[in-house]
Write a protein that holds these residues in place. Structure first.
Motif, PDB file in Angstrom:
ATOM      1  N   PHE A  70       0.847  -1.184   0.000  1.00 10.40           N
ATOM      2  CA  PHE A  70       0.000   0.000   0.000  1.00 10.40           C
ATOM      3  C   PHE A  70       0.886   1.240   0.000  1.00 10.40           C
ATOM      4  O   PHE A  70       1.744   1.400   0.857  1.00 10.40           O
ATOM      5  N   GLY A  71       0.640   2.132  -0.954  1.00 10.85           N
ATOM      6  CA  GLY A  71       1.374   3.375  -0.976  1.00 10.85           C
ATOM      7  C   GLY A  71       2.836   3.213  -1.323  1.00 10.85           C
ATOM      8  O   GLY A  71       3.642   4.050  -0.978  1.00 10.85           O
ATOM      9  N   SER A  72       3.225   2.163  -2.022  1.00 14.25           N
ATOM     10  CA  SER A  72       4.616   1.925  -2.358  1.00 14.25           C
ATOM     11  C   SER A  72       5.115   2.975  -3.345  1.00 14.25           C
ATOM     12  O   SER A  72       4.461   3.273  -4.333  1.00 14.25           O
ATOM     13  N   SER A  73       6.282   3.531  -3.088  1.00 16.05           N
ATOM     14  CA  SER A  73       6.826   4.593  -3.936  1.00 16.05           C
ATOM     15  C   SER A  73       7.559   4.054  -5.152  1.00 16.05           C
ATOM     16  O   SER A  73       7.977   4.822  -6.005  1.00 16.05           O
ATOM     17  N   ASP A  74       7.745   2.718  -5.246  1.00 13.56           N
ATOM     18  CA  ASP A  74       8.490   2.165  -6.370  1.00 13.56           C
ATOM     19  C   ASP A  74       7.596   1.755  -7.533  1.00 13.56           C
ATOM     20  O   ASP A  74       8.065   1.185  -8.509  1.00 13.56           O
ATOM     21  N   LEU A  75       6.272   2.028  -7.440  1.00 11.24           N
ATOM     22  CA  LEU A  75       5.367   1.727  -8.537  1.00 11.24           C
ATOM     23  C   LEU A  75       5.505   2.776  -9.636  1.00 11.24           C
ATOM     24  O   LEU A  75       5.472   3.979  -9.360  1.00 11.24           O
ATOM     25  N   LEU A  76       5.675   2.332 -10.865  1.00 10.99           N
ATOM     26  CA  LEU A  76       5.773   3.231 -12.000  1.00 10.99           C
ATOM     27  C   LEU A  76       4.834   2.753 -13.094  1.00 10.99           C
ATOM     28  O   LEU A  76       4.759   1.551 -13.351  1.00 10.99           O
ATOM     29  N   PRO A  77       4.112   3.638 -13.739  1.00 17.20           N
ATOM     30  CA  PRO A  77       4.061   5.069 -13.464  1.00 17.20           C
ATOM     31  C   PRO A  77       3.329   5.390 -12.161  1.00 17.20           C
ATOM     32  O   PRO A  77       2.574   4.566 -11.661  1.00 17.20           O
ATOM     33  N   LYS A  78       3.588   6.579 -11.640  1.00 19.49           N
ATOM     34  CA  LYS A  78       2.919   7.013 -10.419  1.00 19.49           C
ATOM     35  C   LYS A  78       1.564   7.622 -10.782  1.00 19.49           C
ATOM     36  O   LYS A  78       1.488   8.552 -11.583  1.00 19.49           O
ATOM     37  N   ILE A  79       0.514   7.095 -10.148  1.00 18.63           N
ATOM     38  CA  ILE A  79      -0.860   7.449 -10.525  1.00 18.63           C
ATOM     39  C   ILE A  79      -1.580   8.034  -9.319  1.00 18.63           C
ATOM     40  O   ILE A  79      -1.439   7.525  -8.196  1.00 18.63           O
ATOM     41  N   CYS A  80      -2.359   9.071  -9.557  1.00 14.84           N
ATOM     42  CA  CYS A  80      -3.164   9.660  -8.483  1.00 14.84           C
ATOM     43  C   CYS A  80      -4.609   9.804  -8.931  1.00 14.84           C
ATOM     44  O   CYS A  80      -4.919   9.788 -10.129  1.00 14.84           O
ATOM     45  N   ILE A  81      -5.483   9.930  -7.944  1.00 11.64           N
ATOM     46  CA  ILE A  81      -6.902  10.201  -8.182  1.00 11.64           C
ATOM     47  C   ILE A  81      -7.269  11.461  -7.420  1.00 11.64           C
ATOM     48  O   ILE A  81      -6.874  11.629  -6.257  1.00 11.64           O
ATOM     49  N   THR A  82      -8.017  12.340  -8.057  1.00 13.60           N
ATOM     50  CA  THR A  82      -8.616  13.452  -7.335  1.00 13.60           C
ATOM     51  C   THR A  82     -10.126  13.252  -7.310  1.00 13.60           C
ATOM     52  O   THR A  82     -10.714  12.731  -8.264  1.00 13.60           O
ATOM     53  N   THR A  83     -10.737  13.624  -6.198  1.00 10.13           N
ATOM     54  CA  THR A  83     -12.180  13.472  -6.049  1.00 10.13           C
ATOM     55  C   THR A  83     -12.742  14.599  -5.220  1.00 10.13           C
ATOM     56  O   THR A  83     -12.020  15.213  -4.411  1.00 10.13           O
ATOM     57  N   SER A  85      -4.034  -4.631 -12.988  1.00  7.81           N
ATOM     58  CA  SER A  85      -3.426  -3.458 -12.367  1.00  7.81           C
ATOM     59  C   SER A  85      -3.589  -2.246 -13.269  1.00  7.81           C
ATOM     60  O   SER A  85      -3.300  -2.310 -14.474  1.00  7.81           O
ATOM     61  N   VAL A  86      -4.050  -1.142 -12.698  1.00 13.21           N
ATOM     62  CA  VAL A  86      -4.130   0.113 -13.439  1.00 13.21           C
ATOM     63  C   VAL A  86      -2.727   0.581 -13.820  1.00 13.21           C
ATOM     64  O   VAL A  86      -2.492   1.090 -14.927  1.00 13.21           O
ATOM     65  N   GLN A  87      -1.800   0.397 -12.912  1.00 12.24           N
ATOM     66  CA  GLN A  87      -0.411   0.777 -13.169  1.00 12.24           C
ATOM     67  C   GLN A  87       0.147   0.025 -14.374  1.00 12.24           C
ATOM     68  O   GLN A  87       0.821   0.597 -15.231  1.00 12.24           O
ATOM     69  N   GLN A  88      -0.179  -1.257 -14.483  1.00 10.54           N
ATOM     70  CA  GLN A  88       0.267  -2.046 -15.621  1.00 10.54           C
ATOM     71  C   GLN A  88      -0.372  -1.547 -16.923  1.00 10.54           C
ATOM     72  O   GLN A  88       0.284  -1.453 -17.967  1.00 10.54           O
ATOM     73  N   LEU A  89      -1.657  -1.230 -16.872  1.00  8.33           N
ATOM     74  CA  LEU A  89      -2.356  -0.729 -18.059  1.00  8.33           C
ATOM     75  C   LEU A  89      -1.705   0.539 -18.601  1.00  8.33           C
ATOM     76  O   LEU A  89      -1.459   0.670 -19.803  1.00  8.33           O
ATOM     77  N   LEU A  90      -1.436   1.492 -17.707  1.00  5.21           N
ATOM     78  CA  LEU A  90      -0.894   2.778 -18.151  1.00  5.21           C
ATOM     79  C   LEU A  90       0.567   2.684 -18.549  1.00  5.21           C
ATOM     80  O   LEU A  90       1.053   3.479 -19.359  1.00  5.21           O
ATOM     81  N   SER A  91       1.273   1.702 -17.985  1.00 11.93           N
ATOM     82  CA  SER A  91       2.708   1.587 -18.275  1.00 11.93           C
ATOM     83  C   SER A  91       2.977   1.150 -19.713  1.00 11.93           C
ATOM     84  O   SER A  91       4.070   1.375 -20.232  1.00 11.93           O
TER      85      SER A  91
END
Length: 480
Positions: free
Chosen positions: A100-113, A237-243
């Motif tokens: 959870f909240g790992s900084s080594d995930l690339l790309p770095k993704i955020c959500i605003t709500t 994984s969303v991170q995988q999709l965007l990468s």
């Protein structure tokens, strides 16, 4: 045990066969038989002794609960539908470890709500998306979400930034370039849904600045009744999709699927709803035409609410919101593509209370004419009038007629026709998060620490005020 009994049967049969052969063989085999019996007796005695010893320790409280270790909340602390307080454990995914909240995930993704929801909705929403590889959340809160009971918990979660709708925030947003933009001019200075739409757009503009400062690569705008469903990615994984997107892609569109509830007593939509109506983009033209009237379910539209999906944008210079569903750039046209399988799941009107509370969200008169100036969508207008004028019994009848899908034959037909689909993965993930005690543990820790630490985001305006000032100060001229 079957193997043990088989061995014993074989041994017994062999002994019988040998004893019938000759007296000498019987005399010769007796010592081995006694020795084997003695070994079995000692093993049985040892097993029973160990079992008795373990039972004694468990009865005395000397053994931990190996099924799901961790502290348990006392009955005086809040639990409710968020589950028991246990450490993270996925019994059906033994080797699945989540950072959870790992900084080594690339790309770095955020959500605003922008939300006013309570913890029963926001905690599953946050941690589901953390499992999907999204690490950072910019949450603009008001109403229930801004209450200390909720906001203290949200602020305690790593990767979550809480922004309150204060006078200072409104003063900053009053200087935004967006007020002079032609693309939003028709929505300004109108009540209810229009006001919310403008507020979301202003919040998205601020979130872009914050995302850039945080080193994010991509940004989503989602409501807290929406979940990203990254179908089509191997690791889910969303991170995988965007990468895997080419560098020239600026924004990616996720078609939305709409929840189709099957009961009128849903309490936890993310955990109880598995039936979804597909977006028209994912339905064969012939099937769409064939089942259109039946799918409208007594309403005037195919979907109850919006049907144009949601999108994520690559963080870049001059990025801006283009309403709540899209992104644009002040200086260039963006390259936009759309996923064929990954979607946003929209849990709209999934609880009966979503209808009954509708009248409290707007001060418009419950008439056909007045609601047009308050709501974009026909169904929202009808729902507001019903919620404002009908009895609870009448509201429940209307809800069952237009929102709830109970007829099994119809559901089967629409599933077979490719209009409906079943999606279980959010239910499974959130169920395990809840049963593992993630939500209740977060609440317990926030309560334990609330008197010991100042708000983590108490210096929010000290951090961002100057950056917002530079941004909005340069946006006072009229835009495109």
């Amino acid at each position: 045990m079957a193997g043990v009994f088989t061995a014993l049967r074989l041994r017994r049969n062999n002994s019988s066969f040998s004893s019938s052969s000759s007296p000498s063989s019987l005399i010769h085999s007796s010592p081995n038989a006694y020795a084997s019996s003695g070994v079995l007796f000692l093993l049985t005695l040892l097993s029973l002794s160990l079992a008795a010893f373990a039972f004694f320790l468990q009865w005395r409280g000397g053994l931990p609960d190996l099924r799901c270790p961790g502290p348990v909340l006392s009955s005086s602390e809040p639990q409710g539908i968020l589950g028991r307080s246990r450490k993270l454990s996925f019994p059906y995914y033994r080797d699945w470890k989540i950072k959870f909240g790992s900084s080594d995930l690339l790309p770095k993704i955020c959500i605003t709500t922008s939300t006013s929801a309570g913890l029963d909705q926001t905690l599953p929403w946050i941690f589901y998306h953390k499992v999907m590889g999204i690490t950072t959340f910019f949450m603009f809160v008001e109403g229930k979400a801004a209450s200390p009971h909720v906001s203290n918990v949200l602020e305690s979660i790593p990767g979550v930034t809480v922004i309150y709708r204060t006078k200072e925030l409104e003063e900053q947003q009053a200087n935004s370039r967006i007020w002079n933009e032609t693309w939003i001019r028709d929505l300004l200075y109108k009540p209810c849904n229009y006001e919310l739409f403008v507020k979301q757009t202003l919040n998205m503009e601020m979130a872009i600045v914050m995302a850039r400062e945080a080193g994010m690569d991509w940004i989503f705008h989602l409501d807290t009744d929406e979940l990203v469903h990254p179908a089509g990615s191997g690791p889910f994984s969303v991170q995988q999709l965007l990468s895997i997107l080419p560098a020239e892609v600026d924004t990616i569109v996720f078609s939305n699927y709409e929840s189709s509830v099957e009961r009128d007593d849903i309490k936890e939509p993310f955990s109880e709803v598995s039936l979804f109506k597909k977006n028209r983009d994912h339905i064969e033209v012939e099937a769409y035409s064939k089942h259109y009237q039946e799918t409208c379910h007594g309403t005037s539209t195919f979907f109850l609410t919006y049907a144009n999906g949601k999108s994520a944008a690559r963080i870049q210079d001059h990025l801006r919101p283009n309403g709540a569903h899209r992104w644009q750039n002040y200086m260039k046209s963006l390259t936009e593509v759309k996923f064929d399988e990954a979607v946003v799941l929209h849990y709209t009107y999934s609880k009966f209370s979503d209808l009954t509370s509708r009248h409290a969200r707007c001060g418009c008169k419950p008439t056909k004419e007045d609601v047009k100036r308050c709501f974009f969508l026909e169904f929202d207008r009808d729902a507001f009038i019903i919620a404002s004028t009908a009895t609870e019994e009448e509201m429940r009848y209307w809800y069952n007629e237009h929102v709830v899908w109970k007829d099994e034959e119809t559901k089967h037909k629409l599933l077979k026709g490719g209009i409906f689909t079943r999606i279980y993965s959010p239910m499974v993930i959130i169920k395990h998060l809840r049963e593992s005690g993630v939500f209740s543990s977060v609440i317990a820790e926030a309560w334990a620490n609330k008197n010991n630490n100042a708000s983590r985001h108490g210096g929010f305006w000290e951090t961002y005020s100057r950056k917002f000032g530079r941004l909005f100060g340069s946006h006072l001229t009229s835009g495109k």
